[in-house]
Design a protein around this motif. Structure first.
Motif, mmCIF file in Angstrom:
data_model
loop_
_atom_site.group_PDB
_atom_site.id
_atom_site.type_symbol
_atom_site.label_atom_id
_atom_site.label_comp_id
_atom_site.label_asym_id
_atom_site.label_seq_id
_atom_site.Cartn_x
_atom_site.Cartn_y
_atom_site.Cartn_z
ATOM 1 N N THR A 183 0.815 -1.212 0.000
ATOM 2 C CA THR A 183 0.000 0.000 0.000
ATOM 3 C C THR A 183 0.851 1.267 0.000
ATOM 4 N N TYR A 184 0.526 2.151 -0.938
ATOM 5 C CA TYR A 184 1.202 3.444 -1.012
ATOM 6 C C TYR A 184 0.583 4.409 -0.007
ATOM 7 N N THR A 185 1.430 5.157 0.671
ATOM 8 C CA THR A 185 0.980 6.197 1.594
ATOM 9 C C THR A 185 1.777 7.470 1.327
ATOM 10 N N LYS A 186 1.259 8.591 1.791
ATOM 11 C CA LYS A 186 1.925 9.881 1.612
ATOM 12 C C LYS A 186 2.367 10.404 2.976
ATOM 13 N N ASP A 187 3.626 10.772 3.080
ATOM 14 C CA ASP A 187 4.112 11.282 4.351
ATOM 15 C C ASP A 187 3.835 12.774 4.489
ATOM 16 N N SER A 188 4.298 13.364 5.589
ATOM 17 C CA SER A 188 4.008 14.766 5.884
ATOM 18 C C SER A 188 4.598 15.724 4.853
ATOM 19 N N GLU A 189 5.603 15.273 4.116
ATOM 20 C CA GLU A 189 6.224 16.110 3.099
ATOM 21 C C GLU A 189 5.666 15.839 1.702
ATOM 22 N N GLY A 190 4.634 14.989 1.654
ATOM 23 C CA GLY A 190 3.984 14.717 0.379
ATOM 24 C C GLY A 190 4.649 13.633 -0.446
ATOM 25 N N VAL A 192 5.196 10.020 -1.686
ATOM 26 C CA VAL A 192 4.390 8.793 -1.772
ATOM 27 C C VAL A 192 5.316 7.590 -1.881
ATOM 28 N N SER A 193 5.090 6.586 -1.047
ATOM 29 C CA SER A 193 5.937 5.395 -1.065
ATOM 30 C C SER A 193 5.180 4.210 -0.485
ATOM 31 N N ARG A 194 5.776 3.030 -0.607
ATOM 32 C CA ARG A 194 5.205 1.826 -0.010
ATOM 33 C C ARG A 194 6.342 1.066 0.672
ATOM 34 N N PRO A 195 6.047 0.286 1.703
ATOM 35 C CA PRO A 195 7.095 -0.462 2.401
ATOM 36 C C PRO A 195 7.895 -1.389 1.487
ATOM 37 N N LEU A 196 7.266 -1.923 0.459
ATOM 38 C CA LEU A 196 7.967 -2.836 -0.447
ATOM 39 C C LEU A 196 9.073 -2.133 -1.219
ATOM 40 N N GLY A 197 8.930 -0.837 -1.434
ATOM 41 C CA GLY A 197 9.926 -0.088 -2.189
ATOM 42 C C GLY A 197 9.735 -0.208 -3.678
ATOM 43 N N GLU A 198 10.690 0.296 -4.436
ATOM 44 C CA GLU A 198 10.609 0.332 -5.888
ATOM 45 C C GLU A 198 11.912 -0.167 -6.517
ATOM 46 N N PHE A 199 11.823 -0.527 -7.785
ATOM 47 C CA PHE A 199 13.028 -0.871 -8.527
ATOM 48 C C PHE A 199 13.837 0.401 -8.788
ATOM 49 N N PRO A 200 15.148 0.255 -8.962
ATOM 50 C CA PRO A 200 15.968 1.440 -9.260
ATOM 51 C C PRO A 200 15.556 2.049 -10.598
ATOM 52 N N ASP A 201 15.803 3.348 -10.714
ATOM 53 C CA ASP A 201 15.489 4.027 -11.974
ATOM 54 C C ASP A 201 16.311 3.427 -13.107
#
Length: 204
Positions: A183-190, A192-201
Motif C-alpha cells: 500500500t502506497y501512503t503519503k508522508d508529511s512532506e507529500g 508517496v511510497s510503499r514499504p515494499l519499495g521500488e526498482f531502481p530508476d
C-alpha cells in the motif's frame, strides 16, 4: 436500484426503465424519476441503500453476494463477512480430498497471493533487465568489449531489489501484512511510497 416491498417483504426489484403493476394499479416509469422517495414509499417502492461496510478489496478478498432486507422504513443491501484469499501455496485436491496430478504425474499447485506477487515482480524485473541485455550479449560476443560499469551496477541493483521484494513478501504472516507491504501512503512532506519499495530508476 429499487425494491418493491409488499406486506413487509421484498417481492421484486424493478429496473426503473418501465412501468409497474402493484395490485390493481398500473404506474408509469416516470415514478422512478419524477416522484419523491416518500411518494414511492407510499406505494411500496424503495430506493435500495447499499451498505459496503463489509466489502473489501477484491484483489485480496472474496466478497459475499449482497443480501437485501427491509426494516426501519428502508431497503438495505449488505455484504457478509469477506474471506481473505489464499496467502500461501497449497496442493490442489479433488472433491474427495485426493491430491490432483497433472498429465505428467506432478502435483498441481494452487498458488497463493505470495507466489502471484513474487511472479509479478520477477516479471517486472525481467522486463527491466531486458532493456540492457544487449550489453551483456555484446560483451559475450566481442572480446574487446566490456559492459559499462553503470549498466552492470544497475542490473545488479535490479536483481538485489527483486530478491529483497521476494523476502519481504515471504515474511508476511497474514493478508493484512501483505496489504500493508503493497500500500502506497503519503508522508508529511507529500512523498508517496510503499514499504515494499521500488526498482531502481532505469539507466538511459
Amino acid at each position: 436500484m429499487f425494491a418493491l416491498v409488499e406486506s413487509g417483504t421484498i417481492t421484486q426489484f424493478p429496473k426503473g426503465n418501465k412501468g409497474i403493476t402493484i395490485g390493481d394499479n398500473q404506474y408509469p416509469k416516470t415514478i422512478y424519476s419524477l416522484w419523491t422517495e416518500a411518494e414511492r414509499n407510499a406505494i411500496g417502492i424503495y430506493t435500495v441503500e447499499i451498505d459496503s461496510t463489509n466489502r473489501k478489496d477484491e484483489e485480496f478478498y472474496v466478497n459475499t453476494n449482497i443480501t437485501y432486507a427491509f426494516g426501519s422504513g428502508k431497503v438495505t443491501g449488505s455484504y457478509g463477512t469477506a474471506t481473505a484469499k489464499r496467502l500461501n501455496d497449497e496442493d490442489a485436491v479433488d472433491d474427495n480430498g485426493d491430491k490432483v496430478k497433472d498429465a505428467d504425474g506432478n502435483q498441481v499447485i494452487n498458488y497463493g497471493l505470495k507466489t502471484q506477487y513474487k511472479n509479478q515482480f520477477n516479471a517486472e524485473a525481467a522486463g527491466l533487465l531486458a532493456n540492457t541485455d544487449w550489453y551483456v550479449i555484446k560483451a559475450a560476443d566481442v572480446g574487446s568489449y566490456s559492459v559499462p560499469s553503470n549498466i552492470a551496477t544497475y542490473r545488479a541493483a535490479v536483481r538485489t531489489k527483486v530478491n529483497a521484494m521476494e523476502t519481504s513478501i515471504d515474511g508476511c504472516s497474514d493478508i493484512d501484512a501483505l496489504i500493508t507491504l503493497l500500500t502506497y501512503t503519503k508522508d508529511s512532506e507529500g512523498v508517496v511510497s510503499r514499504p515494499l519499495g521500488e526498482f531502481p530508476d532505469e539507466v538511459v
